[in-house]
Motif scaffolding. Structure first.
Motif, PDB file in Angstrom:
ATOM      1  N   GLU A   4       6.350  43.942  21.575  1.00 29.76           N
ATOM      2  CA  GLU A   4       7.305  42.837  21.664  1.00 29.76           C
ATOM      3  C   GLU A   4       7.732  42.365  20.277  1.00 29.76           C
ATOM      4  O   GLU A   4       8.887  41.986  20.068  1.00 29.76           O
ATOM      5  CB  GLU A   4       6.680  41.677  22.447  1.00 29.76           C
ATOM      6  CG  GLU A   4       6.450  42.014  23.921  1.00 29.76           C
ATOM      7  CD  GLU A   4       5.767  40.876  24.657  1.00 29.76           C
ATOM      8  OE1 GLU A   4       5.532  39.843  24.021  1.00 29.76           O
ATOM      9  OE2 GLU A   4       5.466  41.035  25.853  1.00 29.76           O
ATOM     10  N   ALA A   5       6.802  42.394  19.320  1.00 29.37           N
ATOM     11  CA  ALA A   5       7.168  42.015  17.949  1.00 29.37           C
ATOM     12  C   ALA A   5       8.192  42.987  17.382  1.00 29.37           C
ATOM     13  O   ALA A   5       9.123  42.585  16.674  1.00 29.37           O
ATOM     14  CB  ALA A   5       5.923  41.978  17.070  1.00 29.37           C
ATOM     15  N   ASN A   6       8.047  44.269  17.702  1.00 31.30           N
ATOM     16  CA  ASN A   6       9.011  45.261  17.219  1.00 31.30           C
ATOM     17  C   ASN A   6      10.383  45.058  17.841  1.00 31.30           C
ATOM     18  O   ASN A   6      11.405  45.355  17.218  1.00 31.30           O
ATOM     19  CB  ASN A   6       8.505  46.673  17.528  1.00 31.30           C
ATOM     20  CG  ASN A   6       7.376  47.086  16.601  1.00 31.30           C
ATOM     21  OD1 ASN A   6       7.350  46.684  15.441  1.00 31.30           O
ATOM     22  ND2 ASN A   6       6.441  47.883  17.106  1.00 31.30           N
ATOM     23  N   TRP A   7      10.426  44.557  19.070  1.00 28.67           N
ATOM     24  CA  TRP A   7      11.732  44.261  19.691  1.00 28.67           C
ATOM     25  C   TRP A   7      12.491  43.240  18.841  1.00 28.67           C
ATOM     26  O   TRP A   7      13.702  43.334  18.673  1.00 28.67           O
ATOM     27  CB  TRP A   7      11.530  43.691  21.096  1.00 28.67           C
ATOM     28  CG  TRP A   7      10.981  44.683  22.088  1.00 28.67           C
ATOM     29  CD1 TRP A   7      10.856  46.023  21.936  1.00 28.67           C
ATOM     30  CD2 TRP A   7      10.475  44.384  23.399  1.00 28.67           C
ATOM     31  NE1 TRP A   7      10.304  46.583  23.047  1.00 28.67           N
ATOM     32  CE2 TRP A   7      10.062  45.613  23.968  1.00 28.67           C
ATOM     33  CE3 TRP A   7      10.335  43.206  24.135  1.00 28.67           C
ATOM     34  CZ2 TRP A   7       9.528  45.685  25.245  1.00 28.67           C
ATOM     35  CZ3 TRP A   7       9.796  43.289  25.409  1.00 28.67           C
ATOM     36  CH2 TRP A   7       9.396  44.514  25.956  1.00 28.67           C
ATOM     37  N   GLY A  15      19.706  39.878  29.789  1.00 26.42           N
ATOM     38  CA  GLY A  15      18.976  40.817  30.625  1.00 26.42           C
ATOM     39  C   GLY A  15      17.495  40.509  30.537  1.00 26.42           C
ATOM     40  O   GLY A  15      17.045  39.768  29.658  1.00 26.42           O
ATOM     41  N   LYS A  16      16.713  41.106  31.438  1.00 25.89           N
ATOM     42  CA  LYS A  16      15.278  40.830  31.496  1.00 25.89           C
ATOM     43  C   LYS A  16      14.511  41.840  30.656  1.00 25.89           C
ATOM     44  O   LYS A  16      14.701  43.051  30.798  1.00 25.89           O
ATOM     45  CB  LYS A  16      14.798  40.877  32.944  1.00 25.89           C
ATOM     46  CG  LYS A  16      13.355  40.415  33.138  1.00 25.89           C
ATOM     47  CD  LYS A  16      12.993  40.379  34.607  1.00 25.89           C
ATOM     48  CE  LYS A  16      11.580  39.847  34.794  1.00 25.89           C
ATOM     49  NZ  LYS A  16      11.184  39.816  36.213  1.00 25.89           N
ATOM     50  N   LEU A  17      13.655  41.320  29.762  1.00 28.51           N
ATOM     51  CA  LEU A  17      12.836  42.204  28.943  1.00 28.51           C
ATOM     52  C   LEU A  17      11.770  42.874  29.810  1.00 28.51           C
ATOM     53  O   LEU A  17      11.168  42.222  30.671  1.00 28.51           O
ATOM     54  CB  LEU A  17      12.160  41.422  27.818  1.00 28.51           C
ATOM     55  CG  LEU A  17      13.064  40.903  26.699  1.00 28.51           C
ATOM     56  CD1 LEU A  17      12.240  40.130  25.678  1.00 28.51           C
ATOM     57  CD2 LEU A  17      13.799  42.036  26.014  1.00 28.51           C
ATOM     58  N   PRO A  18      11.516  44.147  29.604  1.00 27.39           N
ATOM     59  CA  PRO A  18      10.521  44.863  30.420  1.00 27.39           C
ATOM     60  C   PRO A  18       9.144  44.213  30.326  1.00 27.39           C
ATOM     61  O   PRO A  18       8.718  43.787  29.256  1.00 27.39           O
ATOM     62  CB  PRO A  18      10.513  46.270  29.808  1.00 27.39           C
ATOM     63  CG  PRO A  18      11.830  46.404  29.127  1.00 27.39           C
ATOM     64  CD  PRO A  18      12.185  45.038  28.647  1.00 27.39           C
ATOM     65  N   ARG A  19       8.475  44.114  31.476  1.00 27.03           N
ATOM     66  CA  ARG A  19       7.111  43.596  31.599  1.00 27.03           C
ATOM     67  C   ARG A  19       6.974  42.146  31.139  1.00 27.03           C
ATOM     68  O   ARG A  19       5.912  41.704  30.706  1.00 27.03           O
ATOM     69  CB  ARG A  19       6.127  44.488  30.821  1.00 27.03           C
ATOM     70  CG  ARG A  19       6.080  45.930  31.321  1.00 27.03           C
ATOM     71  CD  ARG A  19       5.083  46.760  30.552  1.00 27.03           C
ATOM     72  NE  ARG A  19       5.405  46.837  29.133  1.00 27.03           N
ATOM     73  CZ  ARG A  19       6.339  47.653  28.621  1.00 27.03           C
ATOM     74  NH1 ARG A  19       7.032  48.456  29.430  1.00 27.03           N
ATOM     75  NH2 ARG A  19       6.563  47.675  27.328  1.00 27.03           N
ATOM     76  N   THR A  20       8.075  41.387  31.181  1.00 26.07           N
ATOM     77  CA  THR A  20       8.039  39.962  30.846  1.00 26.07           C
ATOM     78  C   THR A  20       8.897  39.196  31.838  1.00 26.07           C
ATOM     79  O   THR A  20       9.608  39.792  32.663  1.00 26.07           O
ATOM     80  CB  THR A  20       8.573  39.701  29.423  1.00 26.07           C
ATOM     81  OG1 THR A  20       9.981  39.923  29.399  1.00 26.07           O
ATOM     82  CG2 THR A  20       7.890  40.583  28.399  1.00 26.07           C
ATOM     83  N   VAL A  46      16.931  44.636  30.496  1.00 25.47           N
ATOM     84  CA  VAL A  46      17.432  45.270  31.723  1.00 25.47           C
ATOM     85  C   VAL A  46      18.356  44.304  32.464  1.00 25.47           C
ATOM     86  O   VAL A  46      17.989  43.156  32.723  1.00 25.47           O
ATOM     87  CB  VAL A  46      16.254  45.672  32.635  1.00 25.47           C
ATOM     88  CG1 VAL A  46      16.771  46.322  33.917  1.00 25.47           C
ATOM     89  CG2 VAL A  46      15.335  46.635  31.892  1.00 25.47           C
ATOM     90  N   LYS A  47      19.556  44.763  32.781  1.00 26.27           N
ATOM     91  CA  LYS A  47      20.489  43.956  33.567  1.00 26.27           C
ATOM     92  C   LYS A  47      20.190  44.093  35.053  1.00 26.27           C
ATOM     93  O   LYS A  47      19.710  45.120  35.516  1.00 26.27           O
ATOM     94  CB  LYS A  47      21.923  44.384  33.284  1.00 26.27           C
ATOM     95  CG  LYS A  47      22.389  44.063  31.865  1.00 26.27           C
ATOM     96  CD  LYS A  47      23.841  44.432  31.670  1.00 26.27           C
ATOM     97  CE  LYS A  47      24.307  44.084  30.269  1.00 26.27           C
ATOM     98  NZ  LYS A  47      25.711  44.451  30.033  1.00 26.27           N
TER      99      LYS A  47
END
Length: 710
Positions: free
Chosen positions: A9-12, A564-569, A582-583
């Motif tokens: 997540e920090a890398n995002w 959009g929704k961040l994966p696994r969050t 993700v949309k």
């Protein structure tokens, strides 16, 4: 596992795409393209329901899912009521009264605490609040005095020649610069909160004063009348500065942004440098205008008339000496004293050279008479009945802002290095009081000098006592050494001022401003060119206008972004900043980036949303938008034009068969939406978070519980 997820997540955040440039933001005419990213399963999709090999297990699991979703839906309804049934926000009058009540309460607490104390103790507390020296003076000792004595003598050696030079720059007699280095430093040592700042005349203020006052009175035609106006302007400067501190109006100084000050000081440095060509070249006639064109024209025409090359040679020689000593002082820390002593050595040596060679008989311009003695009273010189009093008060206001901005910037810079905090309001009170008293004791505007403060810091000062040492050193000079300054060449004073200008032009900071913020850079170069080609006040005005324009553009900028929704969050973020977001098909989530939704940007946002929906509809009929969610987390306020635009947007969406929902509205925004009945028009679809708005959309597709049990 948790650590690896956190790193991902920090890398995002750290490896997001580069921001669009300023030009792209202004020229963007169409909405962002909606790319066919990976999407979550659509509402009502079979992926949301487990399929068992047997019909009975499938029915049981489906009923269980329905019960869980209904329970979740009831929680969503309850949380929606939290938003809709919140208390009424305080109005403008209520906020003003609260602020006034809080101020009065603080005053009462201070008064009651003092009242409950013994009379002597309460008097001491009041005095400690006004005079910080009573606080830090308790722990003062001989060890600290040794450091302050060394620092005070060091900055005095730099202050004496600079003060004389800055007085000539302000078109005053040389002794006024020395006067300004006596009374203001003594007062600041008692009332100021900075330990390192060195008080006295500075280059920028010394040029700013004549650039405005000589339009009212010519200093060459009537120097006495000009001096009276300068002292009156100094009085108004002190009054304004003290008022800023008394009424806690320090935010006015912030109107001069960091970028504007950098550009203003750089432009002023060039103008100051060009002004010194008069002394360096021995030019007798010089223009009163401070713009670069007038100065260059005067310098060019001077070469067609007799001029003294002896002044130029003498000034350049000692300028090279001062610059060389500064280079050695930076290279070897043990020689930190050399750059501070070099200007005084230059004055002494050049004066001896002129005296022994009788250089004044060969065209070298000298200072001549410098009035000796302590500061005389100048109360009778203040011109409050002058027809120019209004214009002089305006000059005082401008100079007050510039002087405070420089002093507070200098003080905060060095206090941060030492790890303590200076009180801005007390600093303003100290600056104001010392300039009011200074105007009555033949001083012009004094403030914190960056060059002398840096020397004071390097010399190891511990407290403002270094200012006291410097002031007493100047007093001794006024009493005993002024006659020795008779043969001091003006070219040396010009070279001393020129040597101090290199620190005022900070090219690395200008490049940093350009790299970080283009609008800040625009304010910087606006102030720079305004000072350079117009005047000091025009440069400041241009910088302030550009800074205010920037604030307006940022406040009402019509920026929007799709989420959009961040994966696994459970977080919803900008898909342009986070490409992995993700949309959700059938749902468009839009966040308005502006803090205000008003007449200036509302129609732009509505047109962009409609254009996006039209583009999406043309791309893929299967993924037609069914719901638009407006994330209002950034909106602080909304006006009637914004509400009318939302109502129009609602009508446009209904005509397309699309619903509208609102997520995370701020207190004042939801209050106004309720008053305008907009919440009823969207069917009460108001949610605490974007995630809950999405969940509500999913649960709406479920069958009612009665049918599920059959």
């Amino acid at each position: 596992m948790g650590s690896s997820e956190h790193s991902e997540e920090a890398n995002w955040v750290l490896h997001t795409p580069r921001l669009p440039g300023l030009w792209r933001e202004f020229t963007e005419a169409s909405g962002e393209e909606i790319s066919p990213k990976d999407t979550l399963p659509a509402p009502g999709s079979t992926k949301h329901f487990k399929k068992s090999s047997t019909a009975s297990s499938a029915i049981d699991e489906e009923r269980l899912d329905i019960d869980l979703d209904l329970e979740k839906n009831s929680r969503l309804v309850e949380r929606t009521q939290w938003v809709l049934n919140g208390p009424e926000p305080p109005g403008l009058w209520h906020e003003l009264m609260d602020s006034l009540r809080e101020t009065i309460s603080c005053c009462r607490k201070k008064y009651s605490s003092l009242k409950n104390q013994p009379t002597l103790k309460s008097a001491v507390s009041v005095q400690q609040e006004i005079f910080p020296i009573l606080v830090w003076g308790r722990s003062y000792n001989m060890s600290k005095f040794k450091h302050d004595l060394m620092a005070g003598l060091t900055i005095a050696s730099l202050c004496i020649p600079q003060s004389i030079g800055y007085a000539t720059l302000a078109k005053l007699d040389p002794q006024y610069g020395l006067y300004t280095s006596v009374v203001p430093p003594l007062i600041y040592a008692v009332m100021g909160t900075s330990r390192e700042i060195a008080i006295g005349p500075v280059a920028v203020v010394s040029l700013l004063l004549p650039s405005m006052i000589q339009k009212l009175q010519d200093p060459e035609a009537d120097p006495i009348a000009y001096t009276k106006l300068v002292l009156t302007a100094t009085f108004f400067t002190g009054i304004f500065q003290a008022a800023f501190g008394l009424f806690r109006l320090g935010f006015l100084v912030d109107f001069l942004s960091h970028a504007a000050i950098v550009g203003f000081v750089a432009g002023a440095a060039i103008i100051i440098g060009l002004q010194q060509l008069k002394g360096l070249l021995g030019i007798t006639h010089f223009p009163t205008n401070t713009d670069v064109i007038s100065v260059i024209e005067a310098v060019w025409t001077s070469f067609h008339h007799p001029w003294s090359p002896h002044n130029f040679f003498l000034g350049c020689s000692f300028l090279c000496f001062i610059l060389m000593s500064r280079f050695l002082g930076k290279k070897k820390k043990k020689l930190f004293w050399l750059p501070a002593v070099a200007p005084l050595l230059s004055v002494i040596l050049s004066t001896l050279i002129v005296y022994l060679t009788r250089g004044d008989k060969h065209g070298i311009n000298i200072v001549k008479h410098v009035k000796d003695g302590l500061n005389p009273s100048s109360v009778n010189l203040l011109q409050f009945n002058s027809p120019y009093v209004g214009a002089v008060a305006k000059v005082g206001l401008i100079v007050a802002l510039v002087a405070l901005a420089e002093a507070i910037a200098v003080g905060r810079s060095f206090s941060t290095m030492k790890g303590y905090h200076i009180d801005g309001n007390k600093e303003m009170m100290a600056m104001g009081f010392m300039n009011v008293v200074g105007s009555c004791t033949s001083c012009y505007v004094a403030t914190g000098s960056f060059s002398r403060t840096a020397v004071n810091f390097s010399a190891g000062c511990e407290t403002p006592v270094s200012n006291v040492v410097m002031a007493f050193t100047v007093i001794i000079s006024l009493q005993l050494l002024t006659k020795l300054l008779y043969y001091t060449p003006t070219a040396i004073l010009a070279s001393i001022i020129l040597s101090a200008l290199s620190g005022l032009i900070n090219l690395s900071e200008v490049y940093k401003i350009w790299k970080v913020d283009k609008l800040d850079f625009l304010a910087c170069i606006g102030a720079f060119f305004g000072v350079l080609f117009a005047s000091m006040e025009i440069g400041l005005l241009v910088a302030v206008i550009i800074s205010f324009t920037k604030i307006i553009l940022i406040s009402i900028g019509p920026g929007t972004e799709t989420l959009g929704k961040l994966p696994r969050t459970d977080m919803f973020c900008d898909t342009a900043q986070y490409p992995m977001a993700v949309k959700i098909p059938g749902i468009m989530i839009i966040r308005v980036k502006s803090a205000l939704f008003c007449f200036a940007n509302a129609n732009f946002v509505r047109e962009r949303i409609v254009r996006w929906i039209t583009a999406k509809k043309g791309e893929d009929i299967k993924e037609a938008i069914q719901l638009v969610i407006l994330d209002m987390s950034n909106l602080i306020n909304i006006d009637t034009s914004g509400i009318a635009t939302l109502e129009e947007l609602q009508k446009n969406l209904i005509s397309e068969g699309i619903e509208l929902a609102v997520a995370n509205p701020r207190w004042l925004v939801i209050h106004k939406l309720k008053l305008s009945n907009f919440v009823e028009k969207i069917g009460g679809r108001v949610f605490v978070t974007v995630g809950e708005a999405v969940d509500a959309r999913f649960t709406e597709k479920l069958p009612p519980p009665a049918n599920a049990s059959c």
